[in-house]
Motif scaffolding. Sequence first.
Motif, PDB file in Angstrom:
ATOM      1  N   PHE A  92       0.844  -1.184   0.000  1.00 34.18           N
ATOM      2  CA  PHE A  92       0.000   0.000   0.000  1.00 34.18           C
ATOM      3  C   PHE A  92       0.881   1.237   0.000  1.00 34.18           C
ATOM      4  O   PHE A  92       1.922   1.265   0.664  1.00 34.18           O
ATOM      5  N   ARG A  93       0.461   2.266  -0.719  1.00 33.48           N
ATOM      6  CA  ARG A  93       1.211   3.510  -0.784  1.00 33.48           C
ATOM      7  C   ARG A  93       0.327   4.672  -0.352  1.00 33.48           C
ATOM      8  O   ARG A  93      -0.879   4.661  -0.575  1.00 33.48           O
ATOM      9  N   HIS A  94       0.941   5.661   0.243  1.00 36.91           N
ATOM     10  CA  HIS A  94       0.208   6.761   0.846  1.00 36.91           C
ATOM     11  C   HIS A  94      -0.218   7.790  -0.201  1.00 36.91           C
ATOM     12  O   HIS A  94       0.587   8.214  -1.036  1.00 36.91           O
ATOM     13  N   CYS A  95      -1.500   8.183  -0.146  1.00 37.76           N
ATOM     14  CA  CYS A  95      -2.011   9.298  -0.930  1.00 37.76           C
ATOM     15  C   CYS A  95      -2.822  10.188   0.003  1.00 37.76           C
ATOM     16  O   CYS A  95      -3.613   9.692   0.808  1.00 37.76           O
ATOM     17  N   GLU A  96      -2.652  11.478  -0.116  1.00 35.36           N
ATOM     18  CA  GLU A  96      -3.302  12.427   0.787  1.00 35.36           C
ATOM     19  C   GLU A  96      -4.753  12.680   0.387  1.00 35.36           C
ATOM     20  O   GLU A  96      -5.062  12.945  -0.781  1.00 35.36           O
ATOM     21  N   LEU A  97      -5.653  12.589   1.354  1.00 37.14           N
ATOM     22  CA  LEU A  97      -7.059  12.931   1.139  1.00 37.14           C
ATOM     23  C   LEU A  97      -7.182  14.450   1.136  1.00 37.14           C
ATOM     24  O   LEU A  97      -6.835  15.112   2.111  1.00 37.14           O
ATOM     25  N   VAL A  98      -7.666  15.022   0.026  1.00 35.87           N
ATOM     26  CA  VAL A  98      -7.684  16.477  -0.105  1.00 35.87           C
ATOM     27  C   VAL A  98      -9.088  17.067  -0.169  1.00 35.87           C
ATOM     28  O   VAL A  98      -9.273  18.261   0.056  1.00 35.87           O
ATOM     29  N   LYS A  99     -10.106  16.245  -0.468  1.00 38.52           N
ATOM     30  CA  LYS A  99     -11.445  16.811  -0.603  1.00 38.52           C
ATOM     31  C   LYS A  99     -12.502  15.730  -0.402  1.00 38.52           C
ATOM     32  O   LYS A  99     -12.321  14.588  -0.840  1.00 38.52           O
ATOM     33  N   ILE A 100     -13.599  16.094   0.261  1.00 35.87           N
ATOM     34  CA  ILE A 100     -14.737  15.197   0.447  1.00 35.87           C
ATOM     35  C   ILE A 100     -15.999  15.943   0.021  1.00 35.87           C
ATOM     36  O   ILE A 100     -16.249  17.056   0.475  1.00 35.87           O
ATOM     37  N   LYS A 101     -16.784  15.330  -0.850  1.00 35.80           N
ATOM     38  CA  LYS A 101     -18.028  15.935  -1.326  1.00 35.80           C
ATOM     39  C   LYS A 101     -19.160  14.936  -1.143  1.00 35.80           C
ATOM     40  O   LYS A 101     -19.056  13.787  -1.572  1.00 35.80           O
ATOM     41  N   GLN A 102     -20.241  15.362  -0.510  1.00 36.11           N
ATOM     42  CA  GLN A 102     -21.371  14.464  -0.294  1.00 36.11           C
ATOM     43  C   GLN A 102     -22.161  14.293  -1.580  1.00 36.11           C
ATOM     44  O   GLN A 102     -22.535  15.255  -2.245  1.00 36.11           O
ATOM     45  N   GLU A 103     -22.418  13.022  -1.936  1.00 35.94           N
ATOM     46  CA  GLU A 103     -23.161  12.693  -3.141  1.00 35.94           C
ATOM     47  C   GLU A 103     -24.614  12.369  -2.833  1.00 35.94           C
ATOM     48  O   GLU A 103     -25.509  12.665  -3.618  1.00 35.94           O
ATOM     49  N   SER A 104     -24.861  11.714  -1.696  1.00 37.22           N
ATOM     50  CA  SER A 104     -26.211  11.389  -1.248  1.00 37.22           C
ATOM     51  C   SER A 104     -26.190  11.320   0.274  1.00 37.22           C
ATOM     52  O   SER A 104     -25.180  11.646   0.897  1.00 37.22           O
ATOM     53  N   HIS A 105     -27.302  10.879   0.876  1.00 36.71           N
ATOM     54  CA  HIS A 105     -27.378  10.895   2.332  1.00 36.71           C
ATOM     55  C   HIS A 105     -26.363   9.976   2.998  1.00 36.71           C
ATOM     56  O   HIS A 105     -25.995  10.183   4.159  1.00 36.71           O
ATOM     57  N   ASP A 106     -25.900   8.940   2.271  1.00 35.98           N
ATOM     58  CA  ASP A 106     -24.944   8.015   2.882  1.00 35.98           C
ATOM     59  C   ASP A 106     -23.721   7.758   2.015  1.00 35.98           C
ATOM     60  O   ASP A 106     -22.970   6.808   2.241  1.00 35.98           O
ATOM     61  N   THR A 107     -23.505   8.606   1.010  1.00 32.40           N
ATOM     62  CA  THR A 107     -22.420   8.383   0.058  1.00 32.40           C
ATOM     63  C   THR A 107     -21.632   9.667  -0.176  1.00 32.40           C
ATOM     64  O   THR A 107     -22.218  10.739  -0.319  1.00 32.40           O
ATOM     65  N   TRP A 108     -20.310   9.520  -0.215  1.00 35.83           N
ATOM     66  CA  TRP A 108     -19.431  10.663  -0.409  1.00 35.83           C
ATOM     67  C   TRP A 108     -18.426  10.366  -1.517  1.00 35.83           C
ATOM     68  O   TRP A 108     -18.083   9.221  -1.783  1.00 35.83           O
ATOM     69  N   ARG A 109     -17.964  11.457  -2.153  1.00 34.03           N
ATOM     70  CA  ARG A 109     -16.895  11.371  -3.147  1.00 34.03           C
ATOM     71  C   ARG A 109     -15.598  11.847  -2.485  1.00 34.03           C
ATOM     72  O   ARG A 109     -15.529  12.960  -1.974  1.00 34.03           O
TER      73      ARG A 109
END
Length: 272
Positions: free
Chosen positions: A68-85
């Motif tokens: 496994f290699r590290h990648c930085e989480l830079v953004k979270i966007k809600q797509e529905s009530h229980d799902t995110w991008r």
Amino acid sequence: MDNVASVACWMRPEPHKPEESECCGSGCVPCVFDVYEQEMSKWREEVVGGGRHVLASCTRSCLSPLEFRHCELVKIKQESHDTWRYAFRIPHDGSLNLKMGQHIVLRAVLNGDCIVKSYTPVSPLEAKGYFEVIIKIIFQLTSSCLKPDGITPLYQVARGIVNNEEDETFIRLIYACRTAKEVLLKEELDQLAEFWNFRVVYALSQDPGVDQISRYGDIVVHGRITAALVSTEMPPSVSGTITLVCGTSSFNKDMIIFLRSMGYIDSMYFKF
């Protein structure tokens, strides 16, 4: 040495073995257990060699079949009530270098639990410096379960076809959801629907307000996907036809039964 941006050495613990529930049972390659066995083999070699581990961050690809290699989480966007991008940054403007239909395996620690799941990126295959995945989060008592969504690999394949001007494949997509609010990648699917060779039908099983989505000109049926709907929307079992199936184990099983009743043989369908 042009491919190597940085090298780090450290002592690492024994890899975490996935729970049985972390495998979707769909025959993914690699499966989360395949990744675990690869990690364990590499970890044993490191222990014999003194326990030192070397990680090279490459400018061409951030993926490795062995670690496994590290990648930085830079953004979270809600797509529905229980799902995110979730958008992740790839170091040094690198790329996943995936082929159409391929997925990646992600690992994260959540509430002290190590979770490993397979996801199909929804970002363009040629994207550099980032990638995006759709994750559905289901909370159960004090724990949570991260799930991929069945539309993502099909969307990736459909986008690759319509963006290829030389590809004249006609795509018919049946997208099953409980409600209109749970339809993911709706904006992206609307863009695909502008192409001559793409058609999508939304099957909403529990939504009393079908007009919420159909008022925009979408093709919507109320209820679950049935054998009759499949036979109506899917092409006949002729040479050159292939059907892609992606969902829960029970959903995939039902769809394959429907396809076989239409005369489809094993080589004419693929289960993600």
